[in-house]
Design a protein around this motif. Structure first.
Motif, PDB file in Angstrom:
ATOM      1  N   ALA A  71       0.833  -1.210   0.000  1.00 45.22           N
ATOM      2  CA  ALA A  71       0.000   0.000   0.000  1.00 45.22           C
ATOM      3  C   ALA A  71       0.865   1.257   0.000  1.00 45.22           C
ATOM      4  CB  ALA A  71      -0.929  -0.001   1.212  1.00 45.22           C
ATOM      5  N   VAL A  72       1.950   1.236   0.766  1.00 45.86           N
ATOM      6  CA  VAL A  72       2.862   2.386   0.790  1.00 45.86           C
ATOM      7  C   VAL A  72       3.502   2.558  -0.582  1.00 45.86           C
ATOM      8  CG1 VAL A  72       5.020   3.294   1.761  1.00 45.86           C
ATOM      9  CG2 VAL A  72       3.299   2.288   3.271  1.00 45.86           C
ATOM     10  N   LEU A  73       3.974   1.467  -1.161  1.00 40.88           N
ATOM     11  CA  LEU A  73       4.616   1.537  -2.470  1.00 40.88           C
ATOM     12  C   LEU A  73       3.641   2.043  -3.533  1.00 40.88           C
ATOM     13  CD1 LEU A  73       6.649  -1.790  -2.491  1.00 40.88           C
ATOM     14  CD2 LEU A  73       7.483   0.518  -2.033  1.00 40.88           C
ATOM     15  N   GLU A  74       2.416   1.547  -3.491  1.00 37.35           N
ATOM     16  CA  GLU A  74       1.398   1.971  -4.453  1.00 37.35           C
ATOM     17  C   GLU A  74       1.157   3.470  -4.334  1.00 37.35           C
ATOM     18  OE1 GLU A  74      -1.222   2.130  -7.428  1.00 37.35           O
ATOM     19  OE2 GLU A  74      -0.232   0.249  -6.895  1.00 37.35           O
ATOM     20  N   LEU A 111      11.716  -1.293  -4.081  1.00 39.77           N
ATOM     21  CA  LEU A 111      10.889  -1.407  -5.288  1.00 39.77           C
ATOM     22  C   LEU A 111      11.730  -1.203  -6.541  1.00 39.77           C
ATOM     23  CD1 LEU A 111       8.251  -1.220  -7.030  1.00 39.77           C
ATOM     24  CD2 LEU A 111       8.199   1.182  -6.416  1.00 39.77           C
ATOM     25  N   LEU A 112      12.634  -0.255  -6.477  1.00 39.25           N
ATOM     26  CA  LEU A 112      13.421   0.081  -7.656  1.00 39.25           C
ATOM     27  C   LEU A 112      14.525  -0.944  -7.927  1.00 39.25           C
ATOM     28  CD1 LEU A 112      13.466   3.886  -7.028  1.00 39.25           C
ATOM     29  CD2 LEU A 112      12.060   2.637  -8.645  1.00 39.25           C
ATOM     30  N   HIS A 113      14.657  -1.900  -7.045  1.00 39.97           N
ATOM     31  CA  HIS A 113      15.591  -3.012  -7.237  1.00 39.97           C
ATOM     32  C   HIS A 113      14.780  -4.306  -7.278  1.00 39.97           C
ATOM     33  CE1 HIS A 113      19.180  -0.582  -6.685  1.00 39.97           C
ATOM     34  NE2 HIS A 113      18.467   0.091  -5.808  1.00 39.97           N
ATOM     35  N   ALA A 114      13.832  -4.346  -8.181  1.00 36.66           N
ATOM     36  CA  ALA A 114      12.865  -5.443  -8.240  1.00 36.66           C
ATOM     37  C   ALA A 114      13.528  -6.798  -8.433  1.00 36.66           C
ATOM     38  CB  ALA A 114      11.868  -5.191  -9.364  1.00 36.66           C
ATOM     39  N   LEU A 128       7.463  -5.560  -9.999  1.00 33.77           N
ATOM     40  CA  LEU A 128       7.931  -5.203 -11.340  1.00 33.77           C
ATOM     41  C   LEU A 128       6.953  -4.249 -12.022  1.00 33.77           C
ATOM     42  CD1 LEU A 128       9.326  -8.624 -12.601  1.00 33.77           C
ATOM     43  CD2 LEU A 128      10.639  -6.540 -12.171  1.00 33.77           C
ATOM     44  N   GLY A 129       5.658  -4.476 -11.833  1.00 36.89           N
ATOM     45  CA  GLY A 129       4.649  -3.588 -12.407  1.00 36.89           C
ATOM     46  C   GLY A 129       4.760  -2.181 -11.852  1.00 36.89           C
ATOM     47  N   LEU A 130       4.965  -2.058 -10.539  1.00 36.56           N
ATOM     48  CA  LEU A 130       5.126  -0.736  -9.928  1.00 36.56           C
ATOM     49  C   LEU A 130       6.386  -0.051 -10.439  1.00 36.56           C
ATOM     50  CD1 LEU A 130       4.104  -1.452  -6.217  1.00 36.56           C
ATOM     51  CD2 LEU A 130       2.778  -0.226  -7.945  1.00 36.56           C
ATOM     52  N   SER A 131       7.455  -0.800 -10.540  1.00 34.36           N
ATOM     53  CA  SER A 131       8.722  -0.253 -11.035  1.00 34.36           C
ATOM     54  C   SER A 131       8.573   0.260 -12.470  1.00 34.36           C
ATOM     55  CB  SER A 131       9.807  -1.331 -10.946  1.00 34.36           C
ATOM     56  OG  SER A 131      11.049  -0.818 -11.301  1.00 34.36           O
TER      57      SER A 131
END
Length: 196
Positions: A71-74, A111-114, A128-131
């Motif tokens: 949720a935080v990442l989203e 996240l940026l290091h998926a 990966l989708g968020l990245s």
């Protein structure tokens, strides 16, 4: 009818969906703060306390730690997309919001290091989708002649900067991120949250 029940001292009807939305928003904000201060292994009870809700409310919205982190990442990604969608958005401005999130959230750096995410395909696919959404938001304003416009240069630069974002305080992490962008020869707009 509502007026009548209020006159007799009864509470108005429960806010229902409005209360749930407020609680979720408070929980996401609290989770971002708690994770930034204490890392991703911080007790979930600390998130509930910070949000001012009971643990039952926390678990209704986020049944486990992974759901709270997601949720935080989203929300982080949504804010970067919001900045990119702005009328006067620029590449440097979107990078400024991205850098704010890098300095603010250890979870966002992950996240940026998926590629480091475990092999569980559902989590990996989500991350990966968020990245990819972050990269699309940046590419939307990346000038064709920019030094990061070739191949995977943009994704590599973001990964390199995010790897440099270490330090015990938010201010220290921000300075390191800006130094890394400078070393790459990339201009970054004001480091700020969306709406500031």
């Amino acid at each position: 009818m509502v007026e009548h029940s209020e006159q007799h001292g009864r509470r108005p009807a429960n806010d229902g969906p409005k209360a749930a939305a407020r609680n979720r928003s408070a929980l996401v904000t609290a989770a971002r703060e708690v994770f930034a201060e204490h890392g991703l292994e911080a007790p979930l009870s600390a998130i509930a306390r910070r949000a001012g809700v009971g643990q039952g409310v926390l678990y209704r919205h986020f049944p486990d730690r992974a759901a709270a982190v997601a949720a935080v990442l989203e929300e982080n990604v949504r804010q970067i997309e919001q900045e990119a969608a702005g009328r006067n958005a620029t590449f440097a401005g979107v990078l400024g919001v991205l850098t704010w999130h890098l300095a603010d959230s250890a979870a966002f750096i992950g996240l940026l290091h998926a590629e480091r995410v475990g092999s569980r395909s559902g989590i990996r696919a989500h991350v990966l989708g968020l990245s990819e959404r972050v990269e699309r938001a940046l590419r939307r304003h990346l000038p064709a002649e920019h030094r990061l416009s070739g191949g995977d240069d943009l994704a590599l630069a973001v990964a390199m900067v995010s790897a440099a974002v270490i330090g015990p305080t938010r201010a220290e992490r921000e300075l390191r991120a800006l130094a890394a962008w400078r070393l790459l020869g990339v201009e970054v707009g004001p480091v700020r949250a969306v709406g500031e």
